[in-house]
Design an enzyme around this catalytic site. Structure first.
Site, mmCIF file in Angstrom:
data_model
loop_
_atom_site.group_PDB
_atom_site.id
_atom_site.type_symbol
_atom_site.label_atom_id
_atom_site.label_comp_id
_atom_site.label_asym_id
_atom_site.label_seq_id
_atom_site.Cartn_x
_atom_site.Cartn_y
_atom_site.Cartn_z
ATOM 1 N N ASP B 117 0.846 -1.192 0.000
ATOM 2 C CA ASP B 117 0.000 0.000 0.000
ATOM 3 C C ASP B 117 0.882 1.243 0.000
ATOM 4 O OD1 ASP B 117 -2.497 1.188 -0.066
ATOM 5 O OD2 ASP B 117 -2.554 1.441 2.113
ATOM 6 N N HIS B 124 -3.652 14.116 0.862
ATOM 7 C CA HIS B 124 -3.871 13.209 1.995
ATOM 8 C C HIS B 124 -2.694 13.280 2.972
ATOM 9 C CE1 HIS B 124 -4.891 9.638 4.303
ATOM 10 N NE2 HIS B 124 -3.728 9.097 3.988
ATOM 11 N N GLU B 191 -10.374 3.975 3.605
ATOM 12 C CA GLU B 191 -9.468 4.722 2.739
ATOM 13 C C GLU B 191 -9.846 4.388 1.302
ATOM 14 O OE1 GLU B 191 -5.361 4.064 3.961
ATOM 15 O OE2 GLU B 191 -5.609 5.574 5.529
ATOM 16 N N GLU B 193 -9.147 4.062 -2.321
ATOM 17 C CA GLU B 193 -7.916 3.900 -3.084
ATOM 18 C C GLU B 193 -8.204 3.223 -4.418
ATOM 19 O OE1 GLU B 193 -4.579 2.267 -1.069
ATOM 20 O OE2 GLU B 193 -5.183 3.002 0.912
ATOM 21 N N ASP B 225 -9.138 0.403 1.854
ATOM 22 C CA ASP B 225 -8.164 -0.020 2.862
ATOM 23 C C ASP B 225 -8.697 0.344 4.252
ATOM 24 O OD1 ASP B 225 -5.733 -0.893 3.955
ATOM 25 O OD2 ASP B 225 -4.874 1.119 3.833
ATOM 26 N N ARG B 229 -8.160 3.604 13.275
ATOM 27 C CA ARG B 229 -7.230 4.702 13.578
ATOM 28 C C ARG B 229 -6.678 4.629 14.988
ATOM 29 N NH1 ARG B 229 -5.897 5.885 8.576
ATOM 30 N NH2 ARG B 229 -7.688 6.500 7.311
ATOM 31 N N GLN B 232 -4.083 1.826 15.099
ATOM 32 C CA GLN B 232 -2.930 2.263 14.308
ATOM 33 C C GLN B 232 -2.082 3.303 15.055
ATOM 34 O OE1 GLN B 232 -4.222 3.850 10.498
ATOM 35 N NE2 GLN B 232 -2.170 4.460 9.885
ATOM 36 N N LYS B 245 -4.598 -2.133 10.125
ATOM 37 C CA LYS B 245 -4.943 -2.296 8.712
ATOM 38 C C LYS B 245 -5.183 -3.752 8.319
ATOM 39 C CE LYS B 245 -3.512 1.941 7.190
ATOM 40 N NZ LYS B 245 -4.241 2.819 6.256
ATOM 41 N N THR B 249 -9.014 -5.728 3.676
ATOM 42 C CA THR B 249 -8.860 -4.788 2.566
ATOM 43 C C THR B 249 -9.822 -5.268 1.491
ATOM 44 O OG1 THR B 249 -6.509 -4.555 3.091
ATOM 45 C CG2 THR B 249 -7.222 -3.794 0.918
ATOM 46 N N GLU B 352 -9.933 12.454 7.493
ATOM 47 C CA GLU B 352 -9.791 13.799 6.922
ATOM 48 C C GLU B 352 -11.142 14.509 6.827
ATOM 49 O OE1 GLU B 352 -7.618 11.551 3.746
ATOM 50 O OE2 GLU B 352 -6.873 13.575 3.314
#
Lengths: 414, 414
Positions: B117, B124, B191, B193, B225, B229, B232, B245, B249, B352
């Site tokens: 990844d 970002h 996420e 992607e 993904d 948080r 992480q 993570k 996925t 975000e």
């Protein structure tokens, strides 16, 4: 010496019986082999000759079917194999199915699914912390004593012992460089580790408890996590090691079943911080392994890392790796992290042995800070076995070969 | 509507033809399928019916044989398929081999080898930097503009669109917590992607040049993904994301071949820093893709990230990933990193969009900072195709289901 007569006390005697995959000269036919002394038994042929039901697990080109079969099958097959190579009445049938190790080619013994690498030696983590964060109040990061830190590596570049390792090229940037430069790594290092091989899979969403370690993990092997320190230093913030590690990881050709290591179980170091329940092994059977590792460069022993000093056990690593619901697959491989003991001669990387290149090692063929082209690195190890006999682990060795030059590459300026 | 009569302008018309793997009700027999409109063509059956030599690549249970066949075969098969679904004389033979999408089960279309990844959106990376390193002089780390930062993820938990995602449990530690606590993640995020699928392998020790991107990469898909948080944040220093993570996925069931996206090629954003030669695409053909992504939570669009704003291209990522000699395997998958555009409505993560939970989103069914159990997240996208027709990408969707409670787990205290 015929294999049935392997000398008493041989670290690869019938108390050991590690598994590998071999082929004979001029053939692409891969077969599961079991090592006895300096010979390898064609395990599938033996099963067939003796009419064993395990032929379906052993007459295969990789260990994966055996790995997938689970704990009961692993113990049953091992019991059967022990009989095949020790009961005199089998001798006539079995002996022709041995090949001298020197006459076979050894292959990567299983298909690697996911590869995870941990960071479980407190001595190693503190050495790294002292070198790279000299001003920190604690040489460990705040999470270190609460969880076994790990990350995913590249499973496609896991190679078997004996495979040459091409010196990686990449970006690096010294503090004095105005911009990154490109070229072959000038700080190529090793990491002496132990790798654990997952056999039985688990389901997504279902954590594997500490107590279920032996239901899922088949065995272990030595592992060299080659590392380009200069590439790693420039790339690793904020998402961790990537190209500094992904070019090659070497594993032994022989996987030692956990069943062969019962006498090597030891209590891990005292836990200095309370652990969350899923990691708390205080009242469990001992979860450490007393493996005495030796690291040699060009045949000269530079370090003897003791695996018994690892703070986190393989069972804790497995419980942690799956506590978020991540599933296991047959062939998952996880490394312990660099094994470093408390004393200077017990450090599992050149980074630590030379204190980041400051103190060169004196080898018979000259000084070394990091690896030079042509250097051969060999890890060996043994564990206490039953009745005082040693259990030998398969060696992992690899030679550094020069980076291939190619269009567009920049020469290394330093 | 029979498939030959797919309406003009349909984003899944004959200009698209993405590949997937499907099975029919009550059957475990997986087959390669090609999407046309709301139907899927049994590609292997079509090849057999027409006597095509491509039956050996298409009458298979996964895309891997086709992926391994390489660029020339990919273009040839696509050309053949286009004929099969458009030339009227084939209609009678081909039409019975279509199944309505609503009547089939879609599977993970290829066996994922390594999963990497990246972190290639400048918007970002700057948003994350501003949130978590507010005192830093630059919101980007010093390496960001010199190399595409990436890390390896867990390939064993890559799941196909439609698969439920179990909320992960793990350790977290708020600044106010005296010690880490354990429980289901309370900051579960997405996420948005794009994933790139490697077909043709490369050899260990031999970097893949920028110009060889299309020789190795077969196509792309949307990728979510999923990220915890809180897990992480506590684990990721110093070795990067791991359990935050590795639980899941999600990828679309349809892989769009690069050949379908010729009209979507765009020049990436202007490079603000000089690039080392192996990454320098200044004089190359455009390497960006103009993909218009849409992120919906429970059917409500919360963001529209523009892929054209990505600083690093997929070709640069491939060149970087292999510059150290790491080899590629058929089935390698790499994610672009979260796609975030410059404006607030273009951000590809809830982190975000809610500015780390400070500004809740107003959805029709209530406020959201991070994901709640039962939430369904769906990514969709399209790209400009030939003659102004859109090329649709397969959606990737997933529902959050509650963490399984189990012995030894601690309730979440906050």
């Amino acid at each position: 010496m015929p294999p049935f007569d392997v000398p008493e006390g041989d670290p690869f005697g019938p108390h050991n019986l590690p598994y590998g995959v071999f082929s004979l000269p001029g053939s692409d036919d891969r077969r599961v082999g079991v090592r006895l002394g300096d010979h390898v038994l064609d395990a599938g042929a033996a099963a067939a000759a003796l009419g064993s039901p395990y032929v379906s697990l052993l007459a295969r080109p990789s260990l994966n079917p055996l790995l997938a079969a689970g704990r009961t099958a692993w113990s049953d097959v091992r019991r059967a194999l022990t009989g095949w190579v020790t009961v005199p009445s089998h001798r006539e049938i079995i002996e022709p199915l041995f090949h001298p190790l020197s006459a076979v080619t050894l292959h990567l013994p299983f298909e690697v699914a996911d590869y995870v690498d941990f960071y479980a030696s407190e001595n190693h983590a503190r050495n790294v912390g002292r070198m790279f964060r000299p001003d920190a109040a604690d040489s460990l990061t705040p999470n270190w004593k609460h969880l076994p830190i790990g990350y995913h590596g590249r499973s496609g570049t896991v190679v078997v012992s004996g495979t040459d390792v091409v010196r990686p090229s990449g970006q690096r940037k010294a503090a004095s460089d105005p911009a990154p430069v490109f070229g072959p790594s000038v700080r190529l290092d090793i990491e002496a580790e132990v790798g654990f091989v997952v056999g039985a899979p688990s389901r997504r969403g279902e954590p594997v408890a500490l107590a279920d370690f032996r239901e899922h993990v088949f065995g272990l092997c030595l592992l060299n996590d080659w590392s380009a320190r200069d590439i790693q230093a420039w790339e690793y913030v904020p998402l961790g090691p990537f190209l500094g590690k992904s070019f090659a990881t070497s594993v032994s050709a022989w996987i030692t079943p956990l069943d062969a290591l019962e006498s090597a179980l030891v209590t891990p170091p005292e836990r200095t911080h309370p652990l969350l329940p899923y990691l708390d092994d205080t009242d469990d059977e001992p979860g450490g392994y007393d493996l005495r590792i030796s690291v040699a460069v060009n045949g000269h022993v530079v370090s003897e890392p003791p695996f018994s000093t690892m703070y986190w056990t393989a069972a804790q690593q497995l419980a942690h790796m799956t506590v978020n619901g991540a599933s296991l697959r047959t062939g998952d491989l996880y490394g312990s992290g660099t094994v470093s003991g408390p004393s200077e001669h017990e450090r599992g990387s050149l980074l630590e042995l030379t204190w980041n290149g400051r103190d060169a090692l004196e080898l018979p063929d000259g000084k070394r800070t990091f690896l030079e082209d042509g250097d051969v690195v060999t890890l060996t190890a043994w564990a206490p076995g039953p009745d005082g006999v040693r259990v030998g682990l398969g060696e992992v060795t690899g030679r550094v070969v020069p980076s291939a030059s190619r269009p567009g590459s920049h020469p290394a300026p330093h």
